[in-house]
Design a protein around this motif. Structure first.
Motif, PDB file in Angstrom:
ATOM      1  N   LEU A  83      77.452 -10.625  62.321  1.00 46.93           N
ATOM      2  CA  LEU A  83      78.154  -9.449  63.363  1.00 46.93           C
ATOM      3  C   LEU A  83      77.822  -9.574  64.710  1.00 46.93           C
ATOM      4  O   LEU A  83      78.301  -9.329  66.040  1.00 46.93           O
ATOM      5  N   TYR A  95      86.512  -2.478  68.541  1.00 48.67           N
ATOM      6  CA  TYR A  95      85.622  -3.165  66.636  1.00 48.67           C
ATOM      7  C   TYR A  95      85.264  -1.376  65.967  1.00 48.67           C
ATOM      8  O   TYR A  95      84.660  -0.490  67.037  1.00 48.67           O
ATOM      9  N   LEU A  97      82.351  -0.322  62.968  1.00 53.37           N
ATOM     10  CA  LEU A  97      82.074  -0.614  62.801  1.00 53.37           C
ATOM     11  C   LEU A  97      81.735   0.660  61.143  1.00 53.37           C
ATOM     12  O   LEU A  97      81.228   1.434  61.613  1.00 53.37           O
ATOM     13  N   ILE A 123      80.476   3.998  65.093  1.00 53.75           N
ATOM     14  CA  ILE A 123      79.523   3.048  64.018  1.00 53.75           C
ATOM     15  C   ILE A 123      79.150   3.656  63.645  1.00 53.75           C
ATOM     16  O   ILE A 123      79.042   5.407  63.087  1.00 53.75           O
TER      17      ILE A 123
END
Length: 548
Positions: A83, A95, A97, A123
Protein backbone atom coordinates in the motif's frame (compact mmCIF):
# COMPACT_ATOMS: atom_id res chain seq x y z
CA UNK A 1 -27.75 -12.19 14.01
CA UNK A 2 -26.72 -13.77 10.71
CA UNK A 3 -22.99 -13.76 9.95
CA UNK A 4 -23.86 -13.61 6.25
CA UNK A 5 -25.98 -10.47 6.65
CA UNK A 6 -23.40 -8.95 8.98
CA UNK A 7 -20.61 -9.39 6.44
CA UNK A 8 -22.80 -8.10 3.61
CA UNK A 9 -23.53 -4.98 5.66
CA UNK A 10 -19.80 -4.44 6.17
CA UNK A 11 -19.12 -4.67 2.44
CA UNK A 12 -22.03 -2.44 1.45
CA UNK A 13 -21.09 0.18 4.04
CA UNK A 14 -17.49 0.12 2.86
CA UNK A 15 -18.59 0.79 -0.73
CA UNK A 16 -21.27 3.39 0.01
CA UNK A 17 -19.13 5.49 2.36
CA UNK A 18 -16.90 6.44 -0.56
CA UNK A 19 -17.79 9.26 -2.95
CA UNK A 20 -20.34 8.58 -5.71
CA UNK A 21 -18.89 7.58 -9.05
CA UNK A 22 -16.97 4.78 -10.69
CA UNK A 23 -14.99 2.70 -8.22
CA UNK A 24 -12.30 0.03 -8.12
CA UNK A 25 -11.75 -2.44 -5.28
CA UNK A 26 -8.17 -3.21 -4.36
CA UNK A 27 -8.04 -6.50 -2.44
CA UNK A 28 -5.63 -9.13 -1.22
CA UNK A 29 -6.06 -12.86 -1.75
CA UNK A 30 -7.87 -13.37 1.55
CA UNK A 31 -10.36 -10.51 1.22
CA UNK A 32 -11.05 -11.57 -2.37
CA UNK A 33 -12.22 -14.93 -1.03
CA UNK A 34 -14.15 -13.20 1.76
CA UNK A 35 -16.15 -11.03 -0.63
CA UNK A 36 -16.73 -13.80 -3.20
CA UNK A 37 -18.39 -15.93 -0.51
CA UNK A 38 -20.89 -13.16 0.29
CA UNK A 39 -21.69 -11.22 -2.86
CA UNK A 40 -21.74 -12.03 -6.56
CA UNK A 41 -20.07 -9.85 -9.18
CA UNK A 42 -23.39 -8.51 -10.49
CA UNK A 43 -24.47 -7.48 -7.00
CA UNK A 44 -21.29 -5.49 -6.39
CA UNK A 45 -21.38 -3.85 -9.82
CA UNK A 46 -24.77 -2.37 -8.94
CA UNK A 47 -22.88 -0.23 -6.43
CA UNK A 48 -20.72 1.31 -9.21
CA UNK A 49 -17.75 -1.00 -8.60
CA UNK A 50 -16.52 -2.00 -12.04
CA UNK A 51 -12.96 -3.15 -11.49
CA UNK A 52 -11.28 -5.54 -9.05
CA UNK A 53 -7.52 -5.75 -8.60
CA UNK A 54 -5.12 -7.66 -6.39
CA UNK A 55 -2.82 -5.53 -4.25
CA UNK A 56 0.78 -5.87 -5.42
CA UNK A 57 -0.20 -7.52 -8.72
CA UNK A 58 -1.14 -4.49 -10.81
CA UNK A 59 0.30 -2.41 -13.63
CA UNK A 60 1.68 0.67 -11.89
CA UNK A 61 2.24 2.53 -15.17
CA UNK A 62 -1.50 2.84 -15.83
CA UNK A 63 -3.14 5.92 -14.33
CA UNK A 64 -6.90 5.95 -13.66
CA UNK A 65 -7.42 9.14 -11.68
CA UNK A 66 -11.12 9.18 -12.56
CA UNK A 67 -11.71 6.14 -10.30
CA UNK A 68 -12.19 6.04 -6.55
CA UNK A 69 -10.25 3.21 -4.96
CA UNK A 70 -11.77 1.19 -2.11
CA UNK A 71 -8.97 -0.76 -0.44
CA UNK A 72 -9.95 -3.80 1.62
CA UNK A 73 -7.04 -5.89 2.91
CA UNK A 74 -5.74 -7.65 5.99
CA UNK A 75 -3.37 -5.46 8.06
CA UNK A 76 -0.26 -7.54 7.37
CA UNK A 77 3.24 -6.12 6.96
CA UNK A 78 3.28 -7.30 3.34
CA UNK A 79 0.02 -5.51 2.56
CA UNK A 80 1.12 -2.34 4.33
CA UNK A 81 4.36 -2.27 2.31
CA UNK A 82 2.44 -2.76 -0.95
CA UNK A 83 0.00 0.00 0.00
CA UNK A 84 2.87 2.37 0.74
CA UNK A 85 4.22 1.69 -2.74
CA UNK A 86 0.75 2.28 -4.21
CA UNK A 87 0.31 5.60 -2.39
CA UNK A 88 3.73 6.89 -3.40
CA UNK A 89 2.66 6.64 -7.05
CA UNK A 90 -1.16 6.73 -6.86
CA UNK A 91 -3.07 5.56 -9.92
CA UNK A 92 -6.50 6.57 -8.62
CA UNK A 93 -8.04 9.88 -7.67
CA UNK A 94 -8.82 8.98 -4.05
CA UNK A 95 -8.32 6.06 -1.66
CA UNK A 96 -10.54 4.71 1.10
CA UNK A 97 -8.52 2.31 3.24
CA UNK A 98 -10.36 -0.49 5.06
CA UNK A 99 -8.51 -3.08 7.14
CA UNK A 100 -10.14 -6.33 8.19
CA UNK A 101 -8.63 -6.08 11.69
CA UNK A 102 -6.77 -3.66 13.93
CA UNK A 103 -3.70 -1.99 12.42
CA UNK A 104 -0.75 -0.80 14.49
CA UNK A 105 0.00 2.88 14.97
CA UNK A 106 3.43 2.39 13.41
CA UNK A 107 1.85 1.02 10.22
CA UNK A 108 -0.61 3.92 10.10
CA UNK A 109 2.37 6.27 10.38
CA UNK A 110 4.09 4.51 7.44
CA UNK A 111 0.96 4.91 5.32
CA UNK A 112 0.64 8.60 6.25
CA UNK A 113 4.27 9.26 5.33
CA UNK A 114 3.75 7.53 1.97
CA UNK A 115 0.63 9.59 1.19
CA UNK A 116 2.62 12.52 -0.22
CA UNK A 117 -0.11 13.30 -2.76
CA UNK A 118 -2.81 13.34 -0.05
CA UNK A 119 -5.08 10.91 -1.85
CA UNK A 120 -6.18 8.95 1.24
CA UNK A 121 -9.64 10.14 2.27
CA UNK A 122 -10.49 7.72 5.10
CA UNK A 123 -9.06 4.78 7.02
CA UNK A 124 -11.17 2.24 8.90
CA UNK A 125 -10.79 -0.96 10.92
CA UNK A 126 -13.92 -3.02 10.23
CA UNK A 127 -13.18 -6.38 11.95
CA UNK A 128 -14.28 -8.61 9.11
CA UNK A 129 -11.31 -10.94 9.42
CA UNK A 130 -12.99 -14.30 8.84
CA UNK A 131 -14.64 -16.22 5.99
CA UNK A 132 -18.42 -16.61 6.28
CA UNK A 133 -19.92 -19.77 4.74
CA UNK A 134 -23.44 -19.78 6.15
CA UNK A 135 -25.33 -17.57 8.65
CA UNK A 136 -23.80 -19.55 11.55
CA UNK A 137 -20.54 -20.92 10.09
CA UNK A 138 -17.13 -19.30 9.62
CA UNK A 139 -13.52 -20.35 9.10
CA UNK A 140 -10.04 -18.83 8.74
CA UNK A 141 -8.77 -20.82 5.71
CA UNK A 142 -5.87 -22.20 7.76
CA UNK A 143 -5.54 -25.96 7.04
CA UNK A 144 -2.99 -26.69 9.73
CA UNK A 145 -2.17 -24.57 12.77
CA UNK A 146 0.26 -26.86 14.61
CA UNK A 147 3.94 -27.70 14.71
CA UNK A 148 3.97 -31.14 16.24
CA UNK A 149 1.57 -30.83 19.17
CA UNK A 150 2.26 -27.12 19.76
CA UNK A 151 0.89 -23.97 18.20
CA UNK A 152 2.58 -22.60 15.14
CA UNK A 153 3.25 -19.03 16.30
CA UNK A 154 1.89 -17.37 13.15
CA UNK A 155 -1.20 -19.58 13.18
CA UNK A 156 -1.86 -18.73 16.84
CA UNK A 157 -1.80 -15.02 16.05
CA UNK A 158 -4.11 -15.57 13.09
CA UNK A 159 -6.62 -17.48 15.24
CA UNK A 160 -6.48 -14.79 17.96
CA UNK A 161 -7.24 -12.12 15.36
CA UNK A 162 -10.00 -14.15 13.72
CA UNK A 163 -11.84 -15.12 16.91
CA UNK A 164 -11.61 -11.61 18.33
CA UNK A 165 -12.92 -10.18 15.04
CA UNK A 166 -16.00 -12.41 15.25
CA UNK A 167 -16.65 -11.22 18.82
CA UNK A 168 -16.23 -7.57 17.81
CA UNK A 169 -18.51 -8.05 14.79
CA UNK A 170 -21.24 -9.72 16.86
CA UNK A 171 -20.81 -6.99 19.46
CA UNK A 172 -20.33 -9.43 22.30
CA UNK A 173 -17.98 -9.46 25.28
CA UNK A 174 -18.22 -13.17 26.04
CA UNK A 175 -17.29 -15.21 29.04
CA UNK A 176 -14.57 -17.53 27.73
CA UNK A 177 -14.39 -21.23 28.56
CA UNK A 178 -12.05 -23.80 27.06
CA UNK A 179 -11.32 -27.50 27.00
CA UNK A 180 -9.42 -28.28 30.17
CA UNK A 181 -7.12 -31.01 28.85
CA UNK A 182 -5.86 -28.93 25.90
CA UNK A 183 -2.91 -26.54 26.15
CA UNK A 184 -3.82 -25.34 22.66
CA UNK A 185 -7.25 -24.19 23.83
CA UNK A 186 -5.91 -22.68 27.05
CA UNK A 187 -3.33 -20.59 25.17
CA UNK A 188 -5.84 -19.36 22.60
CA UNK A 189 -8.42 -18.52 25.28
CA UNK A 190 -5.95 -16.43 27.30
CA UNK A 191 -4.73 -14.50 24.28
CA UNK A 192 -8.22 -13.82 22.93
CA UNK A 193 -9.28 -12.52 26.34
CA UNK A 194 -6.30 -10.13 26.40
CA UNK A 195 -7.14 -8.82 22.94
CA UNK A 196 -10.83 -8.32 23.79
CA UNK A 197 -9.95 -6.40 26.94
CA UNK A 198 -7.26 -4.33 25.21
CA UNK A 199 -9.28 -3.35 22.12
CA UNK A 200 -12.83 -3.71 23.41
CA UNK A 201 -13.16 -0.13 24.65
CA UNK A 202 -12.27 1.14 21.17
CA UNK A 203 -14.38 -1.33 19.18
CA UNK A 204 -17.54 -1.24 21.26
CA UNK A 205 -19.00 2.22 20.77
CA UNK A 206 -22.42 1.10 22.08
CA UNK A 207 -23.63 -1.36 24.75
CA UNK A 208 -22.45 -4.93 24.21
CA UNK A 209 -24.08 -8.28 24.93
CA UNK A 210 -22.47 -9.68 28.06
CA UNK A 211 -24.55 -12.81 28.49
CA UNK A 212 -22.67 -14.73 25.80
CA UNK A 213 -20.22 -17.61 25.80
CA UNK A 214 -17.07 -18.23 23.77
CA UNK A 215 -16.29 -21.94 23.94
CA UNK A 216 -12.87 -23.04 22.62
CA UNK A 217 -12.57 -26.75 21.82
CA UNK A 218 -9.86 -29.07 20.50
CA UNK A 219 -10.34 -31.17 17.37
CA UNK A 220 -8.19 -33.89 18.95
CA UNK A 221 -10.97 -34.56 21.43
CA UNK A 222 -13.11 -35.88 18.56
CA UNK A 223 -10.97 -37.31 15.76
CA UNK A 224 -13.78 -39.61 14.64
CA UNK A 225 -16.24 -37.15 13.10
CA UNK A 226 -13.88 -35.94 10.31
CA UNK A 227 -13.14 -39.54 9.27
CA UNK A 228 -16.75 -40.57 8.58
CA UNK A 229 -18.59 -40.31 5.30
CA UNK A 230 -21.36 -37.74 5.50
CA UNK A 231 -24.65 -37.82 3.60
CA UNK A 232 -26.08 -34.31 3.57
CA UNK A 233 -25.73 -32.58 0.20
CA UNK A 234 -23.35 -29.92 1.54
CA UNK A 235 -21.10 -32.45 3.29
CA UNK A 236 -21.09 -34.92 0.37
CA UNK A 237 -19.97 -32.27 -2.08
CA UNK A 238 -17.08 -31.29 0.19
CA UNK A 239 -16.11 -34.88 1.01
CA UNK A 240 -16.23 -36.31 -2.51
CA UNK A 241 -15.48 -33.29 -4.71
CA UNK A 242 -13.94 -30.70 -2.40
CA UNK A 243 -15.21 -27.16 -1.90
CA UNK A 244 -12.61 -24.39 -1.96
CA UNK A 245 -13.73 -20.79 -1.41
CA UNK A 246 -17.23 -21.76 -2.48
CA UNK A 247 -16.07 -23.38 -5.74
CA UNK A 248 -16.24 -27.00 -6.87
CA UNK A 249 -14.24 -28.46 -9.74
CA UNK A 250 -15.29 -31.58 -11.66
CA UNK A 251 -13.05 -33.26 -14.18
CA UNK A 252 -14.64 -35.07 -17.11
CA UNK A 253 -12.88 -37.48 -19.44
CA UNK A 254 -13.12 -36.44 -23.07
CA UNK A 255 -12.83 -38.59 -26.16
CA UNK A 256 -9.52 -36.93 -27.02
CA UNK A 257 -8.17 -38.31 -23.72
CA UNK A 258 -7.79 -34.75 -22.48
CA UNK A 259 -9.68 -33.61 -19.42
CA UNK A 260 -12.36 -30.94 -19.32
CA UNK A 261 -12.62 -29.19 -15.97
CA UNK A 262 -15.92 -27.62 -14.99
CA UNK A 263 -16.12 -25.22 -12.06
CA UNK A 264 -19.33 -24.51 -10.17
CA UNK A 265 -20.19 -21.96 -7.50
CA UNK A 266 -21.59 -23.65 -4.37
CA UNK A 267 -22.42 -20.70 -2.13
CA UNK A 268 -25.79 -20.81 -0.32
CA UNK A 269 -26.40 -17.05 -0.38
CA UNK A 270 -25.88 -17.03 -4.17
CA UNK A 271 -27.83 -20.18 -5.03
CA UNK A 272 -31.40 -20.41 -3.71
CA UNK A 273 -31.77 -24.07 -4.67
CA UNK A 274 -28.56 -25.02 -2.85
CA UNK A 275 -29.67 -23.01 0.19
CA UNK A 276 -32.91 -25.00 0.20
CA UNK A 277 -31.25 -28.40 -0.26
CA UNK A 278 -27.85 -28.22 1.45
CA UNK A 279 -29.03 -30.12 4.55
CA UNK A 280 -31.04 -32.78 2.72
CA UNK A 281 -29.67 -36.31 2.75
CA UNK A 282 -28.48 -38.25 -0.29
CA UNK A 283 -31.83 -39.93 -0.91
CA UNK A 284 -33.91 -36.77 -0.64
CA UNK A 285 -31.65 -34.60 -2.78
CA UNK A 286 -32.11 -36.87 -5.79
CA UNK A 287 -35.88 -36.50 -5.63
CA UNK A 288 -35.63 -32.73 -5.13
CA UNK A 289 -33.40 -32.29 -8.17
CA UNK A 290 -35.77 -34.45 -10.19
CA UNK A 291 -38.64 -32.13 -9.25
CA UNK A 292 -36.51 -29.11 -10.25
CA UNK A 293 -35.86 -30.70 -13.65
CA UNK A 294 -39.56 -31.36 -14.19
CA UNK A 295 -40.39 -27.75 -13.32
CA UNK A 296 -37.74 -26.54 -15.74
CA UNK A 297 -39.04 -28.78 -18.54
CA UNK A 298 -42.56 -27.44 -18.05
CA UNK A 299 -41.32 -23.85 -18.33
CA UNK A 300 -39.21 -24.79 -21.35
CA UNK A 301 -42.22 -26.18 -23.19
CA UNK A 302 -44.16 -22.97 -22.52
CA UNK A 303 -41.27 -20.80 -23.73
CA UNK A 304 -41.12 -22.72 -27.00
CA UNK A 305 -44.70 -21.72 -27.89
CA UNK A 306 -43.89 -18.18 -29.00
CA UNK A 307 -46.53 -17.24 -31.59
CA UNK A 308 -47.46 -13.58 -31.03
CA UNK A 309 -45.87 -10.29 -30.02
CA UNK A 310 -47.27 -10.65 -26.50
CA UNK A 311 -45.71 -14.12 -26.30
CA UNK A 312 -42.37 -12.66 -27.42
CA UNK A 313 -42.62 -9.85 -24.85
CA UNK A 314 -43.40 -12.34 -22.09
CA UNK A 315 -40.49 -14.52 -23.20
CA UNK A 316 -38.05 -11.58 -23.05
CA UNK A 317 -39.31 -10.54 -19.61
CA UNK A 318 -38.95 -14.06 -18.23
CA UNK A 319 -35.66 -14.88 -19.99
CA UNK A 320 -33.24 -13.84 -17.18
CA UNK A 321 -35.10 -15.98 -14.63
CA UNK A 322 -35.39 -18.81 -17.15
CA UNK A 323 -31.69 -18.67 -18.00
CA UNK A 324 -30.79 -18.66 -14.29
CA UNK A 325 -32.99 -21.70 -13.71
CA UNK A 326 -31.38 -23.46 -16.66
CA UNK A 327 -27.94 -22.93 -15.13
CA UNK A 328 -29.14 -24.14 -11.73
CA UNK A 329 -30.59 -27.33 -13.20
CA UNK A 330 -27.47 -28.03 -15.26
CA UNK A 331 -25.16 -27.43 -12.29
CA UNK A 332 -26.94 -29.59 -9.75
CA UNK A 333 -27.70 -32.42 -12.17
CA UNK A 334 -24.00 -32.53 -13.08
CA UNK A 335 -22.88 -32.47 -9.46
CA UNK A 336 -25.37 -35.10 -8.30
CA UNK A 337 -24.39 -37.29 -11.24
CA UNK A 338 -20.74 -37.10 -10.25
CA UNK A 339 -21.56 -37.80 -6.59
CA UNK A 340 -23.62 -40.85 -7.61
CA UNK A 341 -20.79 -42.14 -9.81
CA UNK A 342 -18.23 -41.85 -7.00
CA UNK A 343 -20.57 -43.44 -4.43
CA UNK A 344 -21.41 -46.45 -6.59
CA UNK A 345 -17.96 -47.08 -8.07
CA UNK A 346 -16.23 -47.02 -4.68
CA UNK A 347 -18.77 -48.91 -2.55
CA UNK A 348 -19.22 -45.89 -0.29
CA UNK A 349 -22.64 -46.90 1.03
CA UNK A 350 -21.24 -50.25 2.18
CA UNK A 351 -18.19 -48.56 3.66
CA UNK A 352 -20.31 -45.95 5.43
CA UNK A 353 -22.56 -48.59 6.96
CA UNK A 354 -19.47 -50.38 8.27
CA UNK A 355 -18.07 -47.10 9.66
CA UNK A 356 -21.30 -46.36 11.53
CA UNK A 357 -21.43 -49.88 13.00
CA UNK A 358 -17.81 -49.52 14.02
CA UNK A 359 -18.19 -46.24 15.91
CA UNK A 360 -21.75 -46.63 17.19
CA UNK A 361 -22.26 -50.37 17.62
CA UNK A 362 -21.39 -52.66 20.49
CA UNK A 363 -20.39 -55.68 18.39
CA UNK A 364 -17.84 -55.43 15.61
CA UNK A 365 -17.72 -57.71 12.59
CA UNK A 366 -13.96 -57.89 12.13
CA UNK A 367 -14.19 -60.18 9.12
CA UNK A 368 -16.34 -57.66 7.30
CA UNK A 369 -13.83 -54.89 8.01
CA UNK A 370 -10.98 -57.13 6.89
CA UNK A 371 -12.84 -57.96 3.68
CA UNK A 372 -13.45 -54.29 2.88
CA UNK A 373 -9.86 -53.26 3.65
CA UNK A 374 -8.63 -56.09 1.41
CA UNK A 375 -10.95 -55.23 -1.49
CA UNK A 376 -9.39 -53.70 -4.58
CA UNK A 377 -12.71 -51.99 -5.33
CA UNK A 378 -12.37 -49.46 -2.53
CA UNK A 379 -10.02 -46.50 -2.53
CA UNK A 380 -6.81 -46.43 -0.53
CA UNK A 381 -7.99 -43.55 1.63
CA UNK A 382 -11.24 -45.36 2.54
CA UNK A 383 -9.29 -48.46 3.56
CA UNK A 384 -6.95 -46.34 5.67
CA UNK A 385 -9.87 -44.57 7.38
CA UNK A 386 -11.48 -47.90 8.30
CA UNK A 387 -8.22 -49.02 9.89
CA UNK A 388 -7.90 -45.70 11.73
CA UNK A 389 -11.42 -46.00 13.13
CA UNK A 390 -10.83 -49.61 14.17
CA UNK A 391 -7.54 -48.65 15.84
CA UNK A 392 -9.19 -45.80 17.73
CA UNK A 393 -11.68 -48.18 19.27
CA UNK A 394 -9.81 -51.46 19.55
CA UNK A 395 -6.06 -50.89 19.59
CA UNK A 396 -5.69 -52.09 23.18
CA UNK A 397 -8.19 -54.93 23.26
CA UNK A 398 -7.59 -56.21 19.72
CA UNK A 399 -4.00 -55.17 18.98
CA UNK A 400 -3.38 -58.27 16.85
CA UNK A 401 -6.38 -57.39 14.67
CA UNK A 402 -4.95 -53.90 14.10
CA UNK A 403 -1.62 -55.42 13.07
CA UNK A 404 -3.49 -57.71 10.66
CA UNK A 405 -5.22 -54.74 9.04
CA UNK A 406 -1.94 -52.84 8.80
CA UNK A 407 -0.32 -55.81 7.05
CA UNK A 408 -3.18 -55.85 4.53
CA UNK A 409 -2.58 -52.16 3.80
CA UNK A 410 1.12 -52.90 3.27
CA UNK A 411 0.27 -55.63 0.75
CA UNK A 412 -1.86 -53.09 -1.12
CA UNK A 413 1.22 -50.85 -1.35
CA UNK A 414 -0.37 -48.10 0.72
CA UNK A 415 2.08 -45.22 1.17
CA UNK A 416 4.19 -45.04 4.34
CA UNK A 417 2.58 -41.72 5.27
CA UNK A 418 -0.89 -43.24 5.17
CA UNK A 419 0.27 -46.25 7.15
CA UNK A 420 1.71 -44.06 9.88
CA UNK A 421 -1.47 -42.00 10.01
CA UNK A 422 -3.59 -45.12 10.39
CA UNK A 423 -2.19 -45.82 13.88
CA UNK A 424 -3.22 -43.00 16.24
CA UNK A 425 -0.63 -42.57 18.98
CA UNK A 426 -2.95 -41.12 21.61
CA UNK A 427 -5.67 -43.76 21.49
CA UNK A 428 -5.69 -44.11 25.27
CA UNK A 429 -6.81 -40.48 25.62
CA UNK A 430 -9.73 -40.78 23.17
CA UNK A 431 -12.98 -40.70 25.09
CA UNK A 432 -15.19 -43.75 24.87
CA UNK A 433 -18.28 -41.62 24.46
CA UNK A 434 -17.55 -41.41 20.71
CA UNK A 435 -18.57 -45.04 20.49
CA UNK A 436 -21.81 -45.07 22.44
CA UNK A 437 -24.40 -47.38 20.93
CA UNK A 438 -27.48 -45.65 19.54
CA UNK A 439 -30.83 -47.38 19.71
CA UNK A 440 -33.84 -46.78 17.55
CA UNK A 441 -31.96 -45.22 14.64
CA UNK A 442 -33.81 -45.27 11.33
CA UNK A 443 -30.90 -44.37 9.03
CA UNK A 444 -27.91 -46.68 9.38
CA UNK A 445 -25.69 -44.15 7.58
CA UNK A 446 -26.29 -41.27 10.02
CA UNK A 447 -26.24 -42.93 13.44
CA UNK A 448 -23.15 -41.09 14.64
CA UNK A 449 -23.61 -37.76 16.41
CA UNK A 450 -20.57 -35.51 16.89
CA UNK A 451 -19.31 -34.82 20.40
CA UNK A 452 -20.07 -31.14 19.78
CA UNK A 453 -23.81 -31.90 20.01
CA UNK A 454 -23.41 -33.28 23.53
CA UNK A 455 -21.26 -30.34 24.63
CA UNK A 456 -23.65 -27.74 23.22
CA UNK A 457 -26.69 -29.40 24.80
CA UNK A 458 -24.93 -29.11 28.16
CA UNK A 459 -24.10 -25.46 27.47
CA UNK A 460 -27.69 -24.69 26.49
CA UNK A 461 -28.86 -26.07 29.84
CA UNK A 462 -26.15 -24.16 31.73
CA UNK A 463 -24.58 -27.45 32.82
CA UNK A 464 -21.06 -27.37 31.43
CA UNK A 465 -18.79 -28.81 34.12
CA UNK A 466 -16.13 -26.36 35.24
CA UNK A 467 -13.69 -29.24 35.73
CA UNK A 468 -13.93 -30.04 32.01
CA UNK A 469 -14.46 -26.51 30.67
CA UNK A 470 -12.87 -24.00 33.06
CA UNK A 471 -13.30 -20.25 32.79
CA UNK A 472 -10.56 -18.10 31.35
CA UNK A 473 -9.54 -15.50 33.93
CA UNK A 474 -10.26 -15.36 37.65
CA UNK A 475 -13.47 -13.36 37.74
CA UNK A 476 -15.81 -15.60 35.76
CA UNK A 477 -16.18 -18.72 37.87
CA UNK A 478 -19.68 -19.09 39.20
CA UNK A 479 -20.96 -16.23 37.03
CA UNK A 480 -24.36 -15.71 35.52
CA UNK A 481 -23.82 -18.28 32.80
CA UNK A 482 -23.51 -21.04 35.36
CA UNK A 483 -27.08 -20.62 36.53
CA UNK A 484 -28.74 -19.79 33.22
CA UNK A 485 -28.08 -20.49 29.58
CA UNK A 486 -26.34 -17.78 27.50
CA UNK A 487 -28.08 -15.68 24.85
CA UNK A 488 -25.45 -16.61 22.28
CA UNK A 489 -22.72 -19.24 22.04
CA UNK A 490 -19.65 -18.88 19.85
CA UNK A 491 -17.71 -22.13 19.35
CA UNK A 492 -14.20 -22.15 17.92
CA UNK A 493 -12.54 -25.51 17.31
CA UNK A 494 -8.76 -25.62 17.16
CA UNK A 495 -7.81 -28.12 14.49
CA UNK A 496 -10.79 -27.50 12.21
CA UNK A 497 -14.49 -28.24 11.93
CA UNK A 498 -16.69 -30.38 9.69
CA UNK A 499 -19.97 -29.97 7.86
CA UNK A 500 -21.51 -32.65 10.10
CA UNK A 501 -20.88 -30.35 13.05
CA UNK A 502 -22.22 -27.38 11.08
CA UNK A 503 -25.39 -29.38 10.43
CA UNK A 504 -25.65 -30.23 14.14
CA UNK A 505 -25.47 -26.51 14.98
CA UNK A 506 -28.10 -25.79 12.32
CA UNK A 507 -30.46 -28.28 13.98
CA UNK A 508 -29.88 -26.75 17.41
CA UNK A 509 -30.47 -23.24 16.08
CA UNK A 510 -33.66 -24.44 14.37
CA UNK A 511 -34.99 -25.87 17.62
CA UNK A 512 -34.09 -22.92 19.83
CA UNK A 513 -35.29 -19.36 19.27
CA UNK A 514 -33.78 -17.92 22.43
CA UNK A 515 -30.11 -18.87 21.89
CA UNK A 516 -28.03 -18.33 18.74
CA UNK A 517 -25.06 -20.64 18.17
CA UNK A 518 -22.13 -19.83 15.86
CA UNK A 519 -19.48 -22.35 14.83
CA UNK A 520 -16.00 -21.68 13.51
CA UNK A 521 -12.57 -23.20 13.19
CA UNK A 522 -9.27 -22.62 11.49
CA UNK A 523 -10.49 -24.78 8.56
CA UNK A 524 -13.47 -26.77 7.29
CA UNK A 525 -12.19 -30.31 6.88
CA UNK A 526 -13.22 -33.25 4.77
CA UNK A 527 -11.56 -36.56 5.63
CA UNK A 528 -8.63 -36.04 3.25
CA UNK A 529 -7.72 -32.56 4.49
CA UNK A 530 -8.05 -33.79 8.08
CA UNK A 531 -5.63 -36.66 7.43
CA UNK A 532 -3.30 -34.25 5.62
CA UNK A 533 -3.36 -31.95 8.66
CA UNK A 534 -2.41 -34.87 10.91
CA UNK A 535 0.50 -35.74 8.63
CA UNK A 536 1.55 -32.09 8.48
CA UNK A 537 1.67 -31.69 12.24
CA UNK A 538 3.59 -34.89 12.96
CA UNK A 539 7.03 -33.99 14.26
CA UNK A 540 10.08 -36.13 13.55
CA UNK A 541 9.81 -37.41 17.11
CA UNK A 542 6.24 -38.57 16.61
CA UNK A 543 7.08 -40.16 13.28
CA UNK A 544 9.86 -42.16 14.87
CA UNK A 545 7.40 -43.41 17.49
CA UNK A 546 5.60 -45.47 14.85
CA UNK A 547 6.98 -48.96 14.76
CA UNK A 548 5.68 -50.58 11.61
Amino acid sequence: MSLTNLMKCYINKMIKESEPGYKVMLLDKYTTSLISLIMGMNEIMKEEVYLFEQLGQVNYSENMAYLKCIVFVRPTSTNVAALCQELQKPRYGSYYLNFSNSISKSDVKLLAESDEHEVVQEIHEIYADFLVHTPHLFSLSLPNCLQGQKWDSDALQRCIQGVAAVCFSLHIMPIIRYQNNSELCSSLAENVMKKLIKEGLVCYDSPVQNNSLLLILDRQEDPVTPLLHQWTYEAMVHELLGVHNGRVKIEHERSSSREEVKEFVMIPCQDDFYLKCMYLNYGDIGQTIKELMEEYQQKLSKQQNVESLSDMKKFVENYPEFKKMSGTVSKHVTILGELSRIVSSNKLLEISECEQELVCGTEINFQRIKQLVSSHEIREKDAVKLVMLYALKHQRSHSNDVKTLISILKKKNVSDTSLKTSIPQDVSSIRRRFFKGIKGVDNVYTQHKPLLTEILNSALRGRLKETQFPYCGTGNSGGALESSCPKSILVFMVGGITYEEAYAVHLLNSSSRSVKIYLGGNYIHNSQSFIDSINGSLSDHRKSAFNL
